[in-house]
Design an enzyme around this catalytic site. Structure first.
Site, PDB file in Angstrom:
ATOM      1  CE1 TYR A  54      -3.190  -2.878   0.128  1.00 44.03           C
ATOM      2  CE2 TYR A  54      -3.771  -2.270   2.361  1.00 44.03           C
ATOM      3  CZ  TYR A  54      -3.958  -3.070   1.245  1.00 44.03           C
ATOM      4  OH  TYR A  54      -4.923  -4.050   1.280  1.00 44.03           O
ATOM      5  CD1 TRP A 209     -10.168  -8.368   0.424  1.00 46.19           C
ATOM      6  CD2 TRP A 209     -10.631  -6.842  -1.154  1.00 46.19           C
ATOM      7  NE1 TRP A 209      -9.814  -8.886  -0.805  1.00 46.19           N
ATOM      8  CE2 TRP A 209     -10.087  -7.977  -1.792  1.00 46.19           C
ATOM      9  CE3 TRP A 209     -10.998  -5.746  -1.943  1.00 46.19           C
ATOM     10  CZ2 TRP A 209      -9.906  -8.058  -3.177  1.00 46.19           C
ATOM     11  CZ3 TRP A 209     -10.813  -5.819  -3.324  1.00 46.19           C
ATOM     12  CH2 TRP A 209     -10.270  -6.965  -3.923  1.00 46.19           C
ATOM     13  CE  LYS A 220     -17.701   9.171  -3.151  1.00 46.34           C
ATOM     14  NZ  LYS A 220     -16.800   9.124  -1.968  1.00 46.34           N
ATOM     15  N   GLY A 286     -13.081   1.303   4.536  1.00 49.79           N
ATOM     16  CA  GLY A 286     -12.121   2.363   4.233  1.00 49.79           C
ATOM     17  C   GLY A 286     -12.837   3.691   4.329  1.00 49.79           C
TER      18      GLY A 286
HETATM   19  P1  NDP Z   1     -14.676   0.328   0.564  1.00 53.04           P
HETATM   20  O1  NDP Z   1     -15.216  -0.492  -0.533  1.00 53.04           O
HETATM   21  O2  NDP Z   1     -15.547   0.538   1.762  1.00 53.04           O
HETATM   22  O3  NDP Z   1     -14.239   1.751  -0.052  1.00 53.04           O
HETATM   23  C1  NDP Z   1     -13.792   2.764   0.806  1.00 53.04           C
HETATM   24  C2  NDP Z   1     -13.849   4.113   0.087  1.00 53.04           C
HETATM   25  O4  NDP Z   1     -15.197   4.431  -0.287  1.00 53.04           O
HETATM   26  C3  NDP Z   1     -13.410   5.240   0.998  1.00 53.04           C
HETATM   27  O5  NDP Z   1     -12.014   5.375   1.057  1.00 53.04           O
HETATM   28  C4  NDP Z   1     -14.109   6.423   0.381  1.00 53.04           C
HETATM   29  O6  NDP Z   1     -13.395   6.817  -0.796  1.00 53.04           O
HETATM   30  C5  NDP Z   1     -15.455   5.815  -0.011  1.00 53.04           C
HETATM   31  N1  NDP Z   1     -16.426   5.850   1.089  1.00 53.04           N
HETATM   32  C6  NDP Z   1     -16.436   5.104   2.223  1.00 53.04           C
HETATM   33  N2  NDP Z   1     -17.508   5.387   2.978  1.00 53.04           N
HETATM   34  C7  NDP Z   1     -18.204   6.309   2.326  1.00 53.04           C
HETATM   35  C8  NDP Z   1     -19.411   6.985   2.618  1.00 53.04           C
HETATM   36  N3  NDP Z   1     -20.102   6.716   3.723  1.00 53.04           N
HETATM   37  N4  NDP Z   1     -19.870   7.884   1.716  1.00 53.04           N
HETATM   38  C9  NDP Z   1     -19.184   8.157   0.570  1.00 53.04           C
HETATM   39  N5  NDP Z   1     -18.010   7.549   0.255  1.00 53.04           N
HETATM   40  C10 NDP Z   1     -17.530   6.625   1.126  1.00 53.04           C
HETATM   41  O7  NDP Z   1     -13.346  -0.295   1.152  1.00 53.04           O
HETATM   42  P2  NDP Z   1     -11.855  -0.384   0.555  1.00 53.04           P
HETATM   43  O8  NDP Z   1     -11.873  -0.698  -0.891  1.00 53.04           O
HETATM   44  O9  NDP Z   1     -11.112   0.815   1.008  1.00 53.04           O
HETATM   45  O10 NDP Z   1     -11.331  -1.676   1.317  1.00 53.04           O
HETATM   46  C11 NDP Z   1     -11.266  -1.662   2.752  1.00 53.04           C
HETATM   47  C12 NDP Z   1      -9.942  -2.251   3.194  1.00 53.04           C
HETATM   48  O11 NDP Z   1      -9.854  -3.606   2.751  1.00 53.04           O
HETATM   49  C13 NDP Z   1      -8.687  -1.597   2.597  1.00 53.04           C
HETATM   50  O12 NDP Z   1      -8.317  -0.415   3.234  1.00 53.04           O
HETATM   51  C14 NDP Z   1      -7.675  -2.686   2.790  1.00 53.04           C
HETATM   52  O13 NDP Z   1      -7.221  -2.692   4.126  1.00 53.04           O
HETATM   53  C15 NDP Z   1      -8.496  -3.940   2.527  1.00 53.04           C
HETATM   54  N6  NDP Z   1      -8.310  -4.408   1.144  1.00 53.04           N
HETATM   55  C16 NDP Z   1      -7.706  -5.625   0.957  1.00 53.04           C
HETATM   56  C17 NDP Z   1      -7.458  -6.107  -0.305  1.00 53.04           C
HETATM   57  C18 NDP Z   1      -6.800  -7.436  -0.482  1.00 53.04           C
HETATM   58  O14 NDP Z   1      -6.425  -7.781  -1.610  1.00 53.04           O
HETATM   59  N7  NDP Z   1      -6.606  -8.202   0.564  1.00 53.04           N
HETATM   60  C19 NDP Z   1      -7.818  -5.341  -1.511  1.00 53.04           C
HETATM   61  C20 NDP Z   1      -8.489  -4.092  -1.215  1.00 53.04           C
HETATM   62  C21 NDP Z   1      -8.730  -3.668   0.065  1.00 53.04           C
HETATM   63  P3  NDP Z   1     -13.408   8.309  -1.392  1.00 53.04           P
HETATM   64  O15 NDP Z   1     -13.900   9.267  -0.362  1.00 53.04           O
HETATM   65  O16 NDP Z   1     -12.005   8.571  -1.793  1.00 53.04           O
HETATM   66  O17 NDP Z   1     -14.310   8.231  -2.596  1.00 53.04           O
END
Ligand code: NDP
Length: 320
Positions: A54, A209, A220, A286
């Site tokens: 990351y 995840w 959004k 996230g």
């Molecule tokens: P999500 O699918 O929940 O996406 C998170 C993103 O969505 C935020 O950073 C934000 O982005 C947006 N968001 C979140 N909540 C809201 C809301 N209430 N309203 C509007 N926008 C919102 O999770 P991630 O994809 O971030 O995955 C979570 C975690 O899983 C990662 O941080 C990581 O630790 C893990 N992961 C593991 C993987 C693997 O291969 N093992 C791969 C991917 C993730 P923004 O504001 O920028 O639009």
């Protein structure tokens, strides 16, 4: 906060947790990370997910510095990391789970995090070119040396997970206790029938995840890509394609009235849906800002609301 056992392990994890992919270093510096992690910790979140790759190691550096400044007792929270892609585009050091890479990788992560150990170390992807036995031994050694307490896999096929467990059992080594799969309303394959032997029979833990499919499941992206969203970040053009895919957007639009009827935002509804699966130990969420975190935590209020009627409505919306 609700806590769930990590599968059969003694360890309990908060049902909702925080991950740092995309956000830490790229969107959030140490101060923002501290704000988010404090809000999470105060709500009872005890699980903070990270990975070597990351932000090319910088996400670990940000989390490590934030934790140092926050000064919490090490026993009170869990930190994870994951290995596969590596940081060096060099033979033996990228796209691999060979022993040499894994040992170098854990040492590098601990240095960046400035920690004596991580709680869970994951094999971030399977590596078909390294015997699973070599990887199992390396993970066992990392645990024996006290550099990690538990280990798991991420995005492994069911057969690969079962093979790793069988090898560990045969040699009396530390077994994997958890898988980290993608899981959201639009991507459900990692809990398909193939995995019944893993989750229903063996009862492996899971830390899932992208519950919001990177934000798509908040709604959004329904009318285009907001300029302050993940979909607009340079370097994430591949993700933008998924976030603007019309067939996926149609499903999101079809799910919205079901969430509304429940009294939940689409984000809360989507996260709660992940948690209604009893095989899920924690949902990794996230947030690029703390307000998103607060909205998402309220998902806990809706976990018990997925009646057979609601599940049928969801199936109909996803088939539309
Ligand atoms: P999500 O699918 O929940 O996406 C998170 C993103 O969505 C935020 O950073 C934000 O982005 C947006 N968001 C979140 N909540 C809201 C809301 N209430 N309203 C509007 N926008 C919102 O999770 P991630 O994809 O971030 O995955 C979570 C975690 O899983 C990662 O941080 C990581 O630790 C893990 N992961 C593991 C993987 C693997 O291969 N093992 C791969 C991917 C993730 P923004 O504001 O920028 O639009």
């Amino acid at each position: 906060m609700i806590y769930r056992h990590l599968g059969k392990a003694g360890l309990q994890v908060s049902a909702l947790s925080i991950g740092s992919w995309v956000t830490f270093h790229t969107q959030s510096g140490v101060r923002d990370a501290m704000e988010l992690m404090s809000a999470a910790y105060d709500t009872g979140v005890n699980f903070f997910d990270n990975a070597e790759n990351y932000a090319a190691g910088q996400s670990e550096a940000v989390m490590g510095e934030a934790l140092k400044k926050l000064g919490w007792r090490r026993g009170s929270y869990l930190v994870t990391t994951k290995f596969f892609w590596g940081l060096h585009d060099n033979v033996n050091e990228w796209n691999t789970l060979n022993r040499k890479y894994l040992i170098e990788a854990i040492n590098g992560s601990l240095k960046r995090l400035d920690m004596d150990y991580v709680d869970i170390v994951y094999c971030h992807r399977p590596d078909p070119t390294t015997p699973i036995e070599e990887t199992v031994w390396a993970m066992h050694n990392i645990i024996e040396w006290g550099k990690a307490l538990y280990w798991g896999t991420s995005e492994w096929e069911a057969a690969q997970i079962l093979e790793a467990i069988e090898i560990a059992e045969r040699h009396h080594l530390h077994k994997p206790v958890v898988e980290q799969p993608v899981y959201n309303l639009l991507e459900r394959h990692r809990f398909g029938p193939d995995y019944d032997a893993v989750y229903k029979d063996y009862k492996l833990g899971s830390t899932t995840w992208s519950p919001l499919a990177s934000g798509l499941l908040t709604g959004k992206y329904n009318d285009g890509v907001p300029s302050d969203s993940r979909g607009a970040l340079p370097g994430y053009e591949w993700l933008k394609e998924l976030l603007t895919d019309e067939s996926r957007l149609d499903k999101v639009r079809a799910l919205a009235p079901i969430a509304e009827q429940m009294g939940a935002t689409l984000a809360q509804f989507s996260i709660a849906w992940c948690l209604q699966n009893p095989s899920v130990s924690t949902v990794l969420t996230g947030a690029s800002r703390v307000e998103q975190f607060h909205e998402n935590m309220k998902a806990l209020d809706f976990v018990d609301r997925f009646t057979p009627e609601v599940m049928a409505a969801i199936d109909a919306a996803l088939d539309s």
